[in-house]
Design a protein around this motif. Structure first.
Motif, PDB file in Angstrom:
ATOM      1  N   GLU A   6       0.826  -1.206   0.000  1.00 46.95           N
ATOM      2  CA  GLU A   6       0.000   0.000   0.000  1.00 46.95           C
ATOM      3  C   GLU A   6       0.863   1.260   0.000  1.00 46.95           C
ATOM      4  O   GLU A   6       0.533   2.239  -0.676  1.00 46.95           O
ATOM      5  CB  GLU A   6      -0.941  -0.001   1.199  1.00 46.95           C
ATOM      6  CG  GLU A   6      -2.051  -1.018   1.068  1.00 46.95           C
ATOM      7  CD  GLU A   6      -2.902  -1.125   2.322  1.00 46.95           C
ATOM      8  OE1 GLU A   6      -2.368  -0.943   3.446  1.00 46.95           O
ATOM      9  OE2 GLU A   6      -4.097  -1.403   2.172  1.00 46.95           O
ATOM     10  N   THR A   7       1.968   1.241   0.725  1.00 46.53           N
ATOM     11  CA  THR A   7       2.888   2.376   0.752  1.00 46.53           C
ATOM     12  C   THR A   7       3.463   2.633  -0.638  1.00 46.53           C
ATOM     13  O   THR A   7       3.554   3.779  -1.088  1.00 46.53           O
ATOM     14  CB  THR A   7       4.022   2.137   1.777  1.00 46.53           C
ATOM     15  OG1 THR A   7       3.440   2.030   3.077  1.00 46.53           O
ATOM     16  CG2 THR A   7       5.046   3.257   1.752  1.00 46.53           C
TER      17      THR A   7
ATOM     18  N   LEU B  36       2.089   1.741  -3.501  1.00 49.20           N
ATOM     19  CA  LEU B  36       1.005   2.242  -4.353  1.00 49.20           C
ATOM     20  C   LEU B  36       0.744   3.723  -4.070  1.00 49.20           C
ATOM     21  O   LEU B  36       0.538   4.511  -5.011  1.00 49.20           O
ATOM     22  CB  LEU B  36      -0.262   1.418  -4.144  1.00 49.20           C
ATOM     23  CG  LEU B  36      -0.222   0.012  -4.725  1.00 49.20           C
ATOM     24  CD1 LEU B  36      -1.437  -0.783  -4.247  1.00 49.20           C
ATOM     25  CD2 LEU B  36      -0.161   0.041  -6.243  1.00 49.20           C
ATOM     26  N   ALA B  37       0.762   4.111  -2.802  1.00 50.10           N
ATOM     27  CA  ALA B  37       0.558   5.519  -2.442  1.00 50.10           C
ATOM     28  C   ALA B  37       1.668   6.391  -3.008  1.00 50.10           C
ATOM     29  O   ALA B  37       1.421   7.511  -3.468  1.00 50.10           O
ATOM     30  CB  ALA B  37       0.479   5.665  -0.924  1.00 50.10           C
ATOM     31  N   ARG B  38       2.903   5.876  -2.996  1.00 46.64           N
ATOM     32  CA  ARG B  38       4.029   6.621  -3.560  1.00 46.64           C
ATOM     33  C   ARG B  38       3.808   6.895  -5.035  1.00 46.64           C
ATOM     34  O   ARG B  38       4.156   7.956  -5.551  1.00 46.64           O
ATOM     35  CB  ARG B  38       5.333   5.834  -3.363  1.00 46.64           C
ATOM     36  CG  ARG B  38       6.585   6.572  -3.844  1.00 46.64           C
ATOM     37  CD  ARG B  38       7.812   5.680  -3.849  1.00 46.64           C
ATOM     38  NE  ARG B  38       7.759   4.648  -4.863  1.00 46.64           N
ATOM     39  CZ  ARG B  38       7.966   4.819  -6.173  1.00 46.64           C
ATOM     40  NH1 ARG B  38       8.204   6.022  -6.654  1.00 46.64           N
ATOM     41  NH2 ARG B  38       7.920   3.795  -7.013  1.00 46.64           N
ATOM     42  N   ARG B  39       3.184   5.949  -5.716  1.00 45.78           N
ATOM     43  CA  ARG B  39       2.969   6.075  -7.161  1.00 45.78           C
ATOM     44  C   ARG B  39       1.733   6.902  -7.507  1.00 45.78           C
ATOM     45  O   ARG B  39       1.565   7.300  -8.663  1.00 45.78           O
ATOM     46  CB  ARG B  39       2.795   4.690  -7.784  1.00 45.78           C
ATOM     47  CG  ARG B  39       4.015   3.834  -7.701  1.00 45.78           C
ATOM     48  CD  ARG B  39       3.743   2.502  -8.320  1.00 45.78           C
ATOM     49  NE  ARG B  39       4.855   1.584  -8.155  1.00 45.78           N
ATOM     50  CZ  ARG B  39       4.902   0.393  -8.729  1.00 45.78           C
ATOM     51  NH1 ARG B  39       3.912  -0.018  -9.507  1.00 45.78           N
ATOM     52  NH2 ARG B  39       5.949  -0.383  -8.529  1.00 45.78           N
ATOM     53  N   GLU B  40       0.872   7.141  -6.541  1.00 43.62           N
ATOM     54  CA  GLU B  40      -0.369   7.864  -6.799  1.00 43.62           C
ATOM     55  C   GLU B  40      -0.088   9.213  -7.426  1.00 43.62           C
ATOM     56  O   GLU B  40       0.828   9.929  -7.010  1.00 43.62           O
ATOM     57  CB  GLU B  40      -1.136   8.085  -5.487  1.00 43.62           C
ATOM     58  CG  GLU B  40      -2.463   7.401  -5.459  1.00 43.62           C
ATOM     59  CD  GLU B  40      -3.179   7.579  -4.140  1.00 43.62           C
ATOM     60  OE1 GLU B  40      -4.364   7.899  -4.197  1.00 43.62           O
ATOM     61  OE2 GLU B  40      -2.544   7.385  -3.087  1.00 43.62           O
ATOM     62  N   GLY B  41      -0.886   9.565  -8.415  1.00 43.46           N
ATOM     63  CA  GLY B  41      -0.727  10.852  -9.062  1.00 43.46           C
ATOM     64  C   GLY B  41       0.378  10.896 -10.097  1.00 43.46           C
ATOM     65  O   GLY B  41       0.621  11.919 -10.707  1.00 43.46           O
ATOM     66  N   THR B  42       1.060   9.761 -10.291  1.00 43.50           N
ATOM     67  CA  THR B  42       2.119   9.679 -11.292  1.00 43.50           C
ATOM     68  C   THR B  42       1.589   8.873 -12.467  1.00 43.50           C
ATOM     69  O   THR B  42       1.010   7.811 -12.282  1.00 43.50           O
ATOM     70  CB  THR B  42       3.365   8.963 -10.715  1.00 43.50           C
ATOM     71  OG1 THR B  42       3.804   9.664  -9.564  1.00 43.50           O
ATOM     72  CG2 THR B  42       4.489   8.896 -11.730  1.00 43.50           C
ATOM     73  N   SER B  43       1.796   9.379 -13.639  1.00 40.37           N
ATOM     74  CA  SER B  43       1.389   8.652 -14.832  1.00 40.37           C
ATOM     75  C   SER B  43       2.044   7.280 -14.844  1.00 40.37           C
ATOM     76  O   SER B  43       3.222   7.137 -14.495  1.00 40.37           O
ATOM     77  CB  SER B  43       1.819   9.431 -16.083  1.00 40.37           C
ATOM     78  OG  SER B  43       1.921   8.583 -17.208  1.00 40.37           O
TER      79      SER B  43
ATOM     80  N   GLU C  26       5.985   6.472 -14.406  1.00 42.83           N
ATOM     81  CA  GLU C  26       6.470   5.566 -13.359  1.00 42.83           C
ATOM     82  C   GLU C  26       7.259   4.425 -13.962  1.00 42.83           C
ATOM     83  O   GLU C  26       8.344   4.089 -13.504  1.00 42.83           O
ATOM     84  CB  GLU C  26       5.288   5.032 -12.536  1.00 42.83           C
ATOM     85  CG  GLU C  26       5.685   4.410 -11.222  1.00 42.83           C
ATOM     86  CD  GLU C  26       6.266   3.004 -11.333  1.00 42.83           C
ATOM     87  OE1 GLU C  26       7.161   2.668 -10.568  1.00 42.83           O
ATOM     88  OE2 GLU C  26       5.805   2.266 -12.227  1.00 42.83           O
TER      89      GLU C  26
END
Length: 104
Positions: free
Chosen positions: A84-85, A87-94, A98
């Motif tokens: 989950e961490t 995935l959260a790091r990748r949030e908002g990144t195309s 990524e």
């Protein structure tokens, strides 16, 4: 608490348990290679059902894939919280950005 969070907690609780006490404990006792093999088998079965277009069977196989993914990750001490961490790091990144950042 979601079903996925409860499943991850159950898998973590089974780690180190008597292999005769549960399927999860038995898989984990066989080691990381076996958990990876089982994950791969389930992933292939999910792909087959996706190609066939059977929604019900795909749903069942997808559940198996998620279970075996979490077991495989547990065998490497990777938790659902770790995933989950990430995935959260990748949030908002195309997704394209990524993927390019990983060089793959």
């Amino acid at each position: 608490m979601s079903a996925l969070v409860r499943l991850a907690a159950t898998i973590a609780a089974r780690k180190g348990s008597d292999p005769n006490s549960s399927w999860t404990a038995k898989l984990l006792a066989k080691g990381p290679e076996k958990t990876a093999e089982k994950f791969g088998e389930e992933a292939v079965e999910a792909v087959i059902e996706a190609v066939k277009g059977d929604r019900s069977r795909l749903t069942a196989e997808a559940a198996d894939v998620l279970y075996h993914l979490l077991v495989m990750c547990a065998s490497h001490d990777v938790t659902l919280a770790d995933i989950e961490t990430e995935l959260a790091r990748r949030e908002g990144t195309s997704g394209l950005t990524e993927k390019a950042s990983r060089g793959t």
